[in-house]
Design a protein around this motif. Structure first.
Motif, PDB file in Angstrom:
ATOM      1  N   GLY A   9    -105.932  -3.598-100.639  1.00 48.17           N
ATOM      2  CA  GLY A   9    -105.328  -2.978 -99.286  1.00 48.17           C
ATOM      3  C   GLY A   9    -106.455  -2.391 -98.526  1.00 48.17           C
ATOM      4  O   GLY A   9    -107.386  -1.970 -98.788  1.00 48.17           O
ATOM      5  N   ASN A  10    -105.755  -2.333 -97.108  1.00 44.89           N
ATOM      6  CA  ASN A  10    -106.732  -1.647 -96.218  1.00 44.89           C
ATOM      7  C   ASN A  10    -106.954  -0.146 -96.505  1.00 44.89           C
ATOM      8  O   ASN A  10    -108.214   0.442 -96.319  1.00 44.89           O
ATOM      9  CB  ASN A  10    -106.281  -1.628 -94.623  1.00 44.89           C
ATOM     10  CG  ASN A  10    -106.294  -3.195 -94.249  1.00 44.89           C
ATOM     11  OD1 ASN A  10    -107.188  -3.942 -94.532  1.00 44.89           O
ATOM     12  ND2 ASN A  10    -105.517  -3.594 -93.224  1.00 44.89           N
ATOM     13  N   LEU A  11    -106.232   0.263 -97.043  1.00 43.80           N
ATOM     14  CA  LEU A  11    -106.019   1.947 -97.443  1.00 43.80           C
ATOM     15  C   LEU A  11    -106.510   2.274 -98.746  1.00 43.80           C
ATOM     16  O   LEU A  11    -106.470   3.148 -99.173  1.00 43.80           O
ATOM     17  CB  LEU A  11    -104.625   2.504 -97.124  1.00 43.80           C
ATOM     18  CG  LEU A  11    -104.278   2.356 -95.672  1.00 43.80           C
ATOM     19  CD1 LEU A  11    -102.727   3.226 -95.354  1.00 43.80           C
ATOM     20  CD2 LEU A  11    -105.127   3.126 -94.508  1.00 43.80           C
ATOM     21  N   ASN A  48    -107.335   5.846 -89.069  1.00 43.49           N
ATOM     22  CA  ASN A  48    -106.084   5.368 -89.602  1.00 43.49           C
ATOM     23  C   ASN A  48    -106.488   5.111 -91.096  1.00 43.49           C
ATOM     24  O   ASN A  48    -105.493   4.683 -91.935  1.00 43.49           O
ATOM     25  CB  ASN A  48    -106.287   4.010 -89.086  1.00 43.49           C
ATOM     26  CG  ASN A  48    -107.277   2.953 -89.179  1.00 43.49           C
ATOM     27  OD1 ASN A  48    -108.319   3.243 -90.075  1.00 43.49           O
ATOM     28  ND2 ASN A  48    -107.730   2.056 -88.525  1.00 43.49           N
ATOM     29  N   GLY A  49    -107.468   5.707 -91.636  1.00 37.14           N
ATOM     30  CA  GLY A  49    -107.890   5.671 -93.330  1.00 37.14           C
ATOM     31  C   GLY A  49    -108.319   4.491 -93.884  1.00 37.14           C
ATOM     32  O   GLY A  49    -108.277   4.318 -94.960  1.00 37.14           O
ATOM     33  N   THR A  50    -108.560   3.487 -93.047  1.00 37.57           N
ATOM     34  CA  THR A  50    -109.098   2.149 -93.442  1.00 37.57           C
ATOM     35  C   THR A  50    -110.607   2.312 -94.280  1.00 37.57           C
ATOM     36  O   THR A  50    -111.282   3.315 -93.858  1.00 37.57           O
ATOM     37  CB  THR A  50    -109.224   1.249 -92.572  1.00 37.57           C
ATOM     38  OG1 THR A  50    -108.159   0.873 -91.788  1.00 37.57           O
ATOM     39  CG2 THR A  50    -110.043  -0.122 -93.205  1.00 37.57           C
ATOM     40  N   CYS A  51    -110.447   2.032 -95.563  1.00 37.32           N
ATOM     41  CA  CYS A  51    -111.626   2.180 -96.434  1.00 37.32           C
ATOM     42  C   CYS A  51    -112.814   1.046 -95.825  1.00 37.32           C
ATOM     43  O   CYS A  51    -112.729   0.070 -96.175  1.00 37.32           O
ATOM     44  CB  CYS A  51    -111.372   1.803 -97.888  1.00 37.32           C
ATOM     45  SG  CYS A  51    -110.383   3.291 -98.569  1.00 37.32           S
ATOM     46  N   LEU A  52    -113.750   1.481 -95.288  1.00 39.20           N
ATOM     47  CA  LEU A  52    -114.582   0.482 -94.672  1.00 39.20           C
ATOM     48  C   LEU A  52    -115.489  -0.112 -95.496  1.00 39.20           C
ATOM     49  O   LEU A  52    -116.055  -1.465 -95.098  1.00 39.20           O
ATOM     50  CB  LEU A  52    -115.469   1.323 -93.459  1.00 39.20           C
ATOM     51  CG  LEU A  52    -114.757   2.119 -92.511  1.00 39.20           C
ATOM     52  CD1 LEU A  52    -115.461   2.980 -91.512  1.00 39.20           C
ATOM     53  CD2 LEU A  52    -113.851   1.148 -91.571  1.00 39.20           C
ATOM     54  N   THR A  53    -115.625   0.357 -96.871  1.00 39.11           N
ATOM     55  CA  THR A  53    -116.391  -0.560 -97.764  1.00 39.11           C
ATOM     56  C   THR A  53    -115.667  -1.128 -98.997  1.00 39.11           C
ATOM     57  O   THR A  53    -116.018  -1.496 -99.881  1.00 39.11           O
ATOM     58  CB  THR A  53    -117.624   0.307 -98.246  1.00 39.11           C
ATOM     59  OG1 THR A  53    -116.968   1.669 -98.618  1.00 39.11           O
ATOM     60  CG2 THR A  53    -118.666   0.921 -97.185  1.00 39.11           C
ATOM     61  N   GLY A  54    -114.581  -0.959 -98.945  1.00 44.91           N
ATOM     62  CA  GLY A  54    -113.657  -1.659 -99.799  1.00 44.91           C
ATOM     63  C   GLY A  54    -112.983  -0.362-100.608  1.00 44.91           C
ATOM     64  O   GLY A  54    -113.204   0.676-100.513  1.00 44.91           O
ATOM     65  N   CYS A  55    -112.547  -1.022-101.654  1.00 46.01           N
ATOM     66  CA  CYS A  55    -111.611  -0.186-102.777  1.00 46.01           C
ATOM     67  C   CYS A  55    -112.591   0.026-104.068  1.00 46.01           C
ATOM     68  O   CYS A  55    -113.175  -1.103-104.180  1.00 46.01           O
ATOM     69  CB  CYS A  55    -110.139  -0.593-103.053  1.00 46.01           C
ATOM     70  SG  CYS A  55    -109.373  -0.959-101.488  1.00 46.01           S
ATOM     71  N   CYS A 114    -111.043   4.710-101.602  1.00 48.42           N
ATOM     72  CA  CYS A 114    -112.096   3.869-101.209  1.00 48.42           C
ATOM     73  C   CYS A 114    -113.325   3.896-102.057  1.00 48.42           C
ATOM     74  O   CYS A 114    -113.689   5.023-102.925  1.00 48.42           O
ATOM     75  CB  CYS A 114    -112.499   4.693 -99.922  1.00 48.42           C
ATOM     76  SG  CYS A 114    -111.261   4.644 -98.480  1.00 48.42           S
ATOM     77  N   LEU A 115    -113.898   3.105-102.106  1.00 51.75           N
ATOM     78  CA  LEU A 115    -115.348   2.884-102.998  1.00 51.75           C
ATOM     79  C   LEU A 115    -116.411   3.802-102.382  1.00 51.75           C
ATOM     80  O   LEU A 115    -117.062   4.360-103.236  1.00 51.75           O
ATOM     81  CB  LEU A 115    -115.811   1.431-102.740  1.00 51.75           C
ATOM     82  CG  LEU A 115    -117.147   0.920-103.567  1.00 51.75           C
ATOM     83  CD1 LEU A 115    -116.588   1.155-105.049  1.00 51.75           C
ATOM     84  CD2 LEU A 115    -117.649  -0.423-103.316  1.00 51.75           C
ATOM     85  N   GLY A 161    -109.473  -4.496-111.726  1.00 51.05           N
ATOM     86  CA  GLY A 161    -110.746  -4.473-111.403  1.00 51.05           C
ATOM     87  C   GLY A 161    -111.341  -4.688-109.726  1.00 51.05           C
ATOM     88  O   GLY A 161    -110.269  -4.368-109.154  1.00 51.05           O
ATOM     89  N   LEU A 162    -112.458  -4.879-109.278  1.00 47.50           N
ATOM     90  CA  LEU A 162    -112.659  -4.794-107.999  1.00 47.50           C
ATOM     91  C   LEU A 162    -112.082  -5.908-107.281  1.00 47.50           C
ATOM     92  O   LEU A 162    -112.085  -6.849-107.567  1.00 47.50           O
ATOM     93  CB  LEU A 162    -114.469  -4.812-107.558  1.00 47.50           C
ATOM     94  CG  LEU A 162    -115.462  -3.887-108.240  1.00 47.50           C
ATOM     95  CD1 LEU A 162    -116.561  -4.033-108.131  1.00 47.50           C
ATOM     96  CD2 LEU A 162    -114.856  -2.690-107.254  1.00 47.50           C
ATOM     97  N   GLU A 163    -111.310  -5.323-106.287  1.00 52.24           N
ATOM     98  CA  GLU A 163    -110.435  -6.238-105.392  1.00 52.24           C
ATOM     99  C   GLU A 163    -109.523  -6.946-106.279  1.00 52.24           C
ATOM    100  O   GLU A 163    -108.726  -8.015-105.804  1.00 52.24           O
ATOM    101  CB  GLU A 163    -111.272  -7.434-104.490  1.00 52.24           C
ATOM    102  CG  GLU A 163    -112.554  -6.593-103.678  1.00 52.24           C
ATOM    103  CD  GLU A 163    -113.187  -7.840-102.620  1.00 52.24           C
ATOM    104  OE1 GLU A 163    -112.881  -8.906-102.931  1.00 52.24           O
ATOM    105  OE2 GLU A 163    -114.130  -7.193-102.084  1.00 52.24           O
TER     106      GLU A 163
END
Length: 306
Positions: free
Chosen positions: A91-93, A78-85, A68-69, A104-106
């Motif tokens: 992906g969500n996780l 559920n482990g979702t990264c709310l601010t992105g990777c 996660c970022l 790189g980013l995304e």
């Protein structure tokens, strides 16, 4: 005596306490609030009122958050990264690396000209493809170079060349043509140069000169040299005569030497050693015409008689 039971989701004295995040709230003990069926995803503890610690989530908080970022923004449930990777994952996780060729980013970045690059910063993990260099293999060879590691030099007559195969696809310098600018062409008629072919070649004996520089490329028949200054025919004649002269001198020298050797041998054969002392040292020079001293003596006697 009438006995009251706490409503579902409450427990304790006079049922004033609220059960925690029990997986099955109906199994919350009415006395102490213990969740007999365990906690909901993202919570832990005896009463299931404590969220998972930072970086963990899920059932009994046994799962680890992904890349996660902001790890504090990882959903407890559920482990979702709310601010992105972070860079290199998607992906969500945020547990899935970028696909091959992206980074790189995304994973929005595209790898350079190499087989494999870092999913985080795009730096090439393998050698650059032919025609490129740099950490990310995105920089074409500099002007005038091409090939693997940009180590090959373009043909000098190219106006720059293809960074991969060296073809002169940017055109040739004035006076050259062909894929590799190796074919020379000049003004017509020959013997002139310049953009409009109006200037005579500077060298008198030059048959064809470079269209731009005027440097002689082809000399007239019988001449050679950078400026066609050497007369081949006269040079051949001169060196031929010189060679013939030297040969004549050599032959004459051999003949003279051979003649001297023969005369010495003849004189030696006709002069006995026992008569040599009786020869008169004062004899006239005519002795050259006689073979030995005896003949000379007989001649003197004959002169006396007469």
């Amino acid at each position: 005596m009438e006995v009251f039971s706490c409503a579902v989701g409450t427990y304790g004295f006079e049922c004033k306490e609220t059960c925690g995040n029990c997986r099955n709230v109906s199994r919350c003990l009415k006395t102490n609030g213990k969740c007999l069926g365990g906690c909901k995803d993202g919570f832990q503890g005896f009463l299931c009122k404590s969220p998972c610690s930072t970086g963990s989530y899920g059932v009994d908080c046994k799962e680890k958050c992904g890349n996660c970022l902001d790890v504090y923004k990882c959903s407890y449930s559920n482990g979702t990264c709310l601010t992105g990777c972070v860079a290199g994952y998607h992906g969500n996780l945020c547990k899935t690396p970028c696909t091959l060729g992206s980074y790189g980013l995304e994973c929005r970045g595209t790898c350079g000209n190499c087989r494999m690059c870092s999913n985080t910063n795009g730096s090439c993990l393998t050698a650059c493809d032919v025609g490129y260099f740099g950490e990310m293999c995105k920089t074409p060879c500099r002007h005038g170079f091409f090939g693997k590691n940009c180590s090959h030099t373009c043909i000098k007559t190219c106006n720059g060349c293809n960074n991969v195969n060296g073809l002169c696809d940017s055109g040739c310098l004035l006076g050259w043509k062909g894929y590799f600018c190796s074919e020379l062409y000049g003004c017509s008629p020959k013997g002139y140069f310049g953009s409009n072919c109006s200037i005579p070649c500077p060298d008198v004996n030059c048959q064809e000169c470079h269209m731009e520089s005027g440097i002689c490329n082809v000399c007239k028949q019988g001449y050679k040299g950078q400026r066609c200054e050497t007369d081949i025919i006269n040079n051949i004649k001169f060196y031929s005569l010189l060679g013939a002269f030297c040969l004549c001198l050599t032959v004459i020298g051999i003949l003279i030497g051979y003649n001297i050797m023969i005369r010495k041998r003849q004189l030696t054969q006709h002069q006995p050693y026992d008569h040599q002392e009786s020869c008169d040292v004062n004899l006239p020079d005519v002795s050259r015409d006689y073979v030995n001293c005896e003949e000379l003596r007989e001649m003197q006697i004959y002169d006396t008689v007469q």
